[in-house]
Design an enzyme around this catalytic site. Sequence first.
Site, PDB file in Angstrom:
ATOM      1  N   TYR A 276       0.815  -1.212   0.000  1.00 30.06           N
ATOM      2  CA  TYR A 276       0.000   0.000   0.000  1.00 30.06           C
ATOM      3  C   TYR A 276       0.851   1.264   0.000  1.00 30.06           C
ATOM      4  O   TYR A 276       0.372   2.324  -0.441  1.00 30.06           O
ATOM      5  CB  TYR A 276      -1.002  -0.032   1.157  1.00 30.06           C
ATOM      6  N   HIS A 431      -5.010  -2.540   7.045  1.00 31.10           N
ATOM      7  CA  HIS A 431      -4.339  -3.557   6.224  1.00 31.10           C
ATOM      8  C   HIS A 431      -3.348  -4.393   7.023  1.00 31.10           C
ATOM      9  O   HIS A 431      -2.610  -5.198   6.458  1.00 31.10           O
ATOM     10  CB  HIS A 431      -3.645  -2.892   5.035  1.00 31.10           C
TER      11      HIS A 431
END
Length: 749
Positions: A276, A431
């Site tokens: 990410y 995440h």
Amino acid sequence: MKKKKTIIYLMCLIYLTLSVSASSLQAQEHPKLILTKAGVEKIRAELGKVPLFDASLAQLKKEVDAEIALDIDTPVPKDYSGGYTHTRHKKNWIVLQNAGLLFQILEDEKYAIYVRDMLLQYAELYPTLPAHPKTRSYARGKLFWQCLNDSNWLVYVSQAYDCIYDWLSKKERKNLEKNLFRPFADWISVKNPQFYNRVHNHSTWGNAAVGMIGLVMGDDELVDRALYGLKDAPLNTGEKDDDGGFIYAEDGKAGFLANLDEPFSPDGYYTEGPYYQRYAMYPFLIFAEGLENVKPELKIFEYKNGVLLKAVHALLNLSDADGEFFPLNDGQKGMSIYTSSLVSAVDIAYHYGGNNPQLLSIAQEQGKVLLDDSGLAVAMGIRDGLAVPFEKKSINLSDGSMGEQGGVGILRYGNEDLTLVFKYAAQGLSHGHYDKLSYSFFEKGDEVLQDYGLSRFVNIEQKGGGNYLKENKTWAKQTIAHNTLVQNKTSHFKGIYETASKHHSELYFFDASKSEVQVVSAKESNAYPGTEMHRTMALIKEDGFEKPFLLDILKVTSDSIHQYDLPFYFMGQVIQTNFEYKAPETVEPLGNTFGYQHLWTEGVGNASGENTKFSWMNKRRFYTLTTTTTAADEIRFVRIGANDPEFNLRRDAGLLLQRKDVQHTTFVSVIESHGSYSPVSEFAVNSKSSIAAVKILHDDDRYTAIEIASIDGGKHLFILSNSDAAKTSKHKLNINGNDYSWSGPHYFN
């Protein structure tokens, strides 16, 4: 005299008025966002003289011309990721951006016409659109099923609009801004504060989108909204986002600058992990480039001690020998430095970060550059022979906004011949995984012991609409899916996100000062209340071994008795064990919850002595695990895939060491890479382990001493100071009548 003063006053007033008008006119010149007027002139002057830039331009022209040959299509949205309408609108944003660039560089109006005509179609379509018909997202877009993708669209399309801004008529600009761009910016921000007003990669895209269209339109209110967030938006909705994280903006922290302050550590590590970080680097850097061009007084590339530029170097160091990012937290394997967002990152970091020649070698490998000022600078540097190799060394990257929330330690030997990735970081927002003190191990670009990564088929519509699958929560995030300790078959923090987000592991020490003995050590005391885990991992090159070996010491102290499970997710085929095991006639799941429901047991045995040995082969190389065991230890061969009727999980294998009914214990393992196999000559070279035995010679609160005996008769001793990691501290320990003295947290001989 009075008349003379009046004339002078009027002249000054006229001069100031003209100066302000000239300044205002200069500020409104386009392009100004990513391309600049001066940059375009320089690019045109250099065309045909800069091979990499010319090749990138030719390839882009070919792709855009092919799209222009087709009819413009702006369909009514209806699909999830991977569906036609989703894919078409995604393709449109890329083509629009690139067509705008080609118009500026080549001065061919066909590209401006294409951009204008498509934007006018969107301006007609957008006011008719309700929220997207797919209702899964916590923040629905209009063109896409989530505001995130709408923000992607606006980040790219704002660049296209900037490129044709001066070419358009005032009437066309007014139409586009009234019916498309301003309501678009309002939808992803004011109308969806739960998406926009938080610290998360989603919000970063939203902030950049609003800010970039604001810069193009000269709308200071939108730019302020981007930089500082919404002023009166709710801070905590109690909802969960599409990734399972709670939606909040703690203490009012929101906007682009907050997203620079909070997720990035001073070392440039992004708390959500490299997958990410790679995704967020595009909006971070492309908006920063726009700010630098339009509002240089912000000095955005100096913000937080230049954290954006540090982040590019951190991200490059978070990749393996093939350039693929380590799959920490949610991360799709195979994502690499060759993705377009890293092309942008490398070019921008080079241009605005002091022209580091090491970045040029990365750009050479990527084989393309941006068609803007930064891409030209990179291509010219390569043309002029300035590139030098990018050196990836052992590195410790802190986590947390102040660098005080754990981190990731990477130990490398040689030219990435062997690489250890040791994670002792914070949770990593939505995440993150429940995997304190976990690790993965690589030889060159190949996994030896793997981290599973995420459970998702990105943009493959047939698999859950291309979105995260339920197995991401039930398997990939759970502790048993990682190479770390599980207590009582329960994930760290009981798999509760809110609890995990309050804690992080603590670095004990990191020492890569000597390439022959590199060590990283960290402690975790919150994953299981009443239990402390202290894990120390050393990459050691010593005589008697073909290659360096990995030493793993996991010391567990607890206030009560537990079952401890330690998995090793190996890649490849079983070659040999030194213990007997039975394969069950029917396989059953290993448990019911915390990921155990997804593991089949394929073989069960007991340790046959003080050492359990297991060898496997992968990519024509041999590996051996030697681990200290007791007679009561149970060894299981496991395989992922139970309770997975839709085959969403990979059928990967693991070896699970189970130690039951103990309070304090220490796991010690050595992992060797050795030998090779040729299917052509059918020769196996050095296929057997070089280790005769691994012994725990001493183990208490103060010191742990490990002896590694090789088959050639050599013996090596590693001693760890368990309670004092100071480099200057002096230690002395007597083992079996022999005195050992040293300074610092560890000793090896």
